[in-house]
Enzyme design. Structure first.
Site, PDB file in Angstrom:
ATOM      1  N   GLU A  33      29.880  16.994   0.275  1.00  0.00           N
ATOM      2  CA  GLU A  33      28.589  16.627  -0.304  1.00  0.00           C
ATOM      3  C   GLU A  33      28.680  16.339  -1.800  1.00  0.00           C
ATOM      4  OE1 GLU A  33      26.042  15.669   1.136  1.00  0.00           O
ATOM      5  OE2 GLU A  33      26.578  16.290   3.170  1.00  0.00           O
ATOM      6  N   TYR A 116      19.032  18.409  -2.982  1.00  0.00           N
ATOM      7  CA  TYR A 116      19.616  17.652  -1.877  1.00  0.00           C
ATOM      8  C   TYR A 116      20.820  18.385  -1.277  1.00  0.00           C
ATOM      9  CZ  TYR A 116      22.760  14.903   0.726  1.00  0.00           C
ATOM     10  OH  TYR A 116      23.612  14.535   1.715  1.00  0.00           O
ATOM     11  N   ASP A 134      17.568  11.978   0.051  1.00  0.00           N
ATOM     12  CA  ASP A 134      18.521  11.152  -0.696  1.00  0.00           C
ATOM     13  C   ASP A 134      18.046   9.705  -0.656  1.00  0.00           C
ATOM     14  OD1 ASP A 134      19.048  10.383   1.907  1.00  0.00           O
ATOM     15  OD2 ASP A 134      21.157  10.011   1.488  1.00  0.00           O
TER      16      ASP A 134
END
Length: 349
Positions: A33, A116, A134
DNA sequence: GAATCGTGGGT
DNA sequence: TACCCAAGATT
């Protein structure tokens, strides 16, 4: 079927098989991520493999030298991600005894992890119901519901955050989050979306209204500024002279050649007459290598000239952050693209 | 809360 | 070409 159910069904058929999707290990998911922030899957993929191999565990990561982390990150951009990752790995050792957390309230405390990323880790790894927000989610939801609130404002983020929460699946939050992002990346694309074959073609509000290409709405940012960098290649028996960039500017802490920044693009004749040049290099023989290179960043355009200083005068103590490196040590330094591209082109044997 | 932080690909 | 924008976070 609900929006979420159709999306999950689409994902089961069409979801991409990506390496970080074959695990629920929050450490591996975190690695992926952070690497994928503002980065396309294809661009981040090799870096993901590189980091998993170099640091199989968060403990291994925490014991690394920052220099090594930055060197592995070289070329990916947004280098504060690498520094924050290193901090976060150390925080996991300190705060959580070396066990990488999956809970939103714990991961959100780590450097470099925002809403996020915390939602992604918590939902993928622990099945926590946290809606990711996102670029893909903004786009899919703004079109599906024809919401023209600008997404890059505080108000817009609040609006979409609430909508995203309402739309998500309560039963399979992790799969739903991956599904909506994959759908945005491969079907509901920024330009050239595949509306005619889209599973939502009979419901999508933007498609009915003919406004797909206008959404999501975004407020335009400032124009980029131009900067002019003059780099100097100076070699002696100790190696090549390198300089470390300061904090608070682009490429913080990365290495490059000694630099004189000017207000305008100068010719070689103009450059050698500047006070900065005379102060650092005095009267010395110079010749340019290659042509002016334009390097485009997200908020600035850099025009770079490269010059070799042929017979260096005594440069000792010229600047505290200048140091000579032999070719072996030069290779270990984390350098930005402008520099390693130059080295690859002109300085490799 | 606007500005900043990289690089690469697509149109 | 010039512009957009990509699994955002930080200050």
């Amino acid at each position: 079927m609900s929006f979420a159910q159709k999306l999950l069904s689409w994902y089961a058929e069409n979801g991409r098989d990506l390496p970080w999707r074959n695990t629920k290990d929050p450490y591996i998911i975190w690695l992926s991520e952070i690497i994928l922030q503002q980065t396309r899957v294809e661009q981040g993929m090799p870096y993901f493999y590189r980091f998993v191999e170099a640091f199989p565990t968060v403990e291994a990561f925490s014991r690394a030298e920052e220099e090594e982390v930055l060197r592995l990150w070289q070329g990916l951009g947004y280098y504060s991600r690498a520094r924050n990752m290193h901090k976060a790995a150390k925080m996991v050792m300190e705060l959580y005894g070396g066990e990488f957390p999956a809970a939103y309230d714990k991961v959100i405390k780590l450097s470099g992890v925002g809403e996020y990323t915390a939602s992604a880790i918590a939902s993928f790894s622990a099945g926590e119901k946290r809606a990711v927000l996102d670029g893909n989610v903004f786009r899919v939801l703004s079109r599906y519901l024809a919401i023209d609130v600008p997404i890059n404002t505080t108000h817009g983020k609040k609006v979409f955050s609430e909508v995203a929460e309402e739309m998500m699946s309560a039963e399979q939050p992790g799969l739903y989050n991956q599904a909506i992002m994959d759908f945005g990346a491969t079907v509901c694309k920024p330009r050239g979306p595949l509306c005619s074959s889209c599973i939502f073609r009979y419901e999508c509000a933007a498609l009915q209204q003919g406004v797909v290409s206008e959404l999501p709405k975004k407020i335009k940012g400032k124009a980029s500024r131009n900067r002019y960098f003059n780099y100097f290649i100076i070699e002696n028996e100790n190696g090549i002279l390198m300089s470390q960039r300061p904090e608070g500017d682009v490429w913080a802490n990365l290495f490059e050649f000694p630099l004189i920044e000017t207000e305008q693009l100068l010719t070689q004749e103009e450059l050698v007459e500047t006070d900065a040049f005379k102060q650092h290099f005095g009267p010395s023989e110079v010749h340019q290598i290659g042509k002016t290179v334009k390097h485009v960043l997200s908020h600035q355009n850099i025009f770079a000239n490269f010059y070799r200083i042929i017979k260096p005068v005594d440069l000792e103590q010229k600047k505290a952050n200048w140091c000579y490196y032999n070719s072996e040590n030069l290779d270990k330094l984390a350098k930005h693209k402008l520099i390693f591209t130059f080295i690859d082109k002109y300085m490799l044997n």
